[in-house]
Write a protein that holds these residues in place. Structure first.
Motif: not given
Length: 217
Positions: A42-52
């Motif tokens: 979920p951390i990876i998903v959050f950071v990736t999504a937050n960049a987009l």
């Protein structure tokens, strides 16, 4: 006179059966290696999504992924309380991020938890009641005078110091990254300093647990 094997009761067998390895019990309580990996997704998903996308969508994406992971873990037969722990952590982290209005807020709970862990571990060392020793004795029903056995006490001093070092290093690095607003690097630090550091610290804890078990139990 010993009883024939056929006449032994279930209670007799349970009394003679070896107890579970307390070190393995500790690792199991943490969810095992697979459980620790699940927390990183979920951390990876959050950071990736937050960049987009916008922050609320990034938070929703992380919560959704955590919910799916919880469902998969329950489907695999894991206890509901253990499987839902990751989801609860993501929901709380997401709530803090929404409250602060920044992506860095997603990591605040972990930073505070690291500080608390370091303080507790260090205090237990200063009071000559190392935390891992208390945990080991609790697993064994608090029936051993482990602090009177110098090799066991020394082993738990070392193991607790390893935990204190892990927590303190997490806090110092991640708090600095939070203050600088580097959310991407903060996520990287949380993952790199999560499972790998915990695994190293647990190796020392396992050694202390087994040393005490061999000497006292």
């Amino acid at each position: 006179m010993p009883q024939p094997e056929s006449q032994r009761t279930l209670g007799d067998i349970e009394q003679t059966a070896p107890s579970a390895d307390p070190a393995q019990q500790l690792i199991d309580q943490l969810g095992g290696p697979t459980g620790m990996i699940y927390t990183a997704i979920p951390i990876i998903v959050f950071v990736t999504a937050n960049a987009l996308v916008a922050l609320p969508i990034a938070i929703g994406s992380a919560v959704t992924v955590a919910l799916v992971i919880m469902g998969l873990r329950i489907a695999r037969g894991e206890p509901g309380v253990q499987a839902s722990g990751g989801l609860a952590g993501v929901v709380v982290a997401g709530a803090v991020a929404a409250w602060t209005g920044s992506a860095g807020g997603f990591f605040l709970i972990g930073i505070w938890a690291s500080l608390a862990g370091a303080v507790v571990a260090l205090l237990s060392l200063l009071t000559r009641r190392p935390l891992t020793g208390l945990l080991w004795n609790a697993v064994h029903g608090n029936k051993f005078a482990w602090r009177q056995d110098r090799p066991s006490l020394r082993a738990h001093d070392i193991a607790t110091l390893a935990l204190a070092t892990m927590f303190a290093s997490r806090y110092v690095v991640q708090d600095w990254l939070y203050d600088t607003g580097a959310a991407g690097w903060l996520a990287t630090a949380k993952i790199v300093m999560g499972t790998p550091l915990l695994a190293l610290a647990l190796l020392v804890v396992v050694w202390a647990f087994r040393r005490s078990t061999k000497r006292l139990a």
